[in-house]
Design a protein around this motif. Sequence first.
Motif: not given
Length: 227
Positions: A215-223
């Motif tokens: 899922d997107v949440g497993e690979i994306l980090t936004v800071r």
Amino acid sequence: MSADGEALKRLMQARYSCRAFRPDPVEDAVIERIVDTARHTASWNNTQPWELLVTRGTETEHFRQALLSEVRTGKPGPDMDWPESYPGELGERRRTCGYALYNAVGIAREDREARARQSMRNFELFDAPHVAILHIPQVLGPYGALDAGGFLTAFMLAATAEGLGTIAQAAVAAYPDLIRRHFGLPEDRAILCAISFGYADETDPVNQYRTEREDVGEILTVRGAET
């Protein structure tokens, strides 16, 4: 999402690693359209390091037989080292993919002989009527390979848009000396991978399974603060 975004997502989701092909050849005009699209890939300093050698007809068969002979008598030695290990979740994904493949073709996990036969299908090019050899200048190292990876993805997506099946094969690139010798490529060309392609045999069970994606949440980090 825009219409272009939807179209791109459909192609990304439609592409899969095809492991059974029909013998029907692909017209030269279609191959040229695919490469014409893929050539717009971004590259480091616009070096455009990729070159593609595509076989057809008897040339594909000659290479297939040469490759099978080399695999039986030679030892693999890729130009770019393979990973030494697949720790943690990387190994889990790899195993899940492998088990799904074996399940699709009815191979039991403990049947090593059948698994070996399935592995040899790589070197039979899965009966594809065409194979493309992707190569770059050795001197560019990992950054050239990074650029070529973008070209590889673009090629496969463009082929999917034309109704073709593709599979990128690092296994074939494990015999770079044979490839350079067979096709008369210079020694300073690094062989990255092969791409077997053609019209998929949709009736073959091996083409029925699909790999999973995180899922997107497993690979994306936004800071940073939201704008």
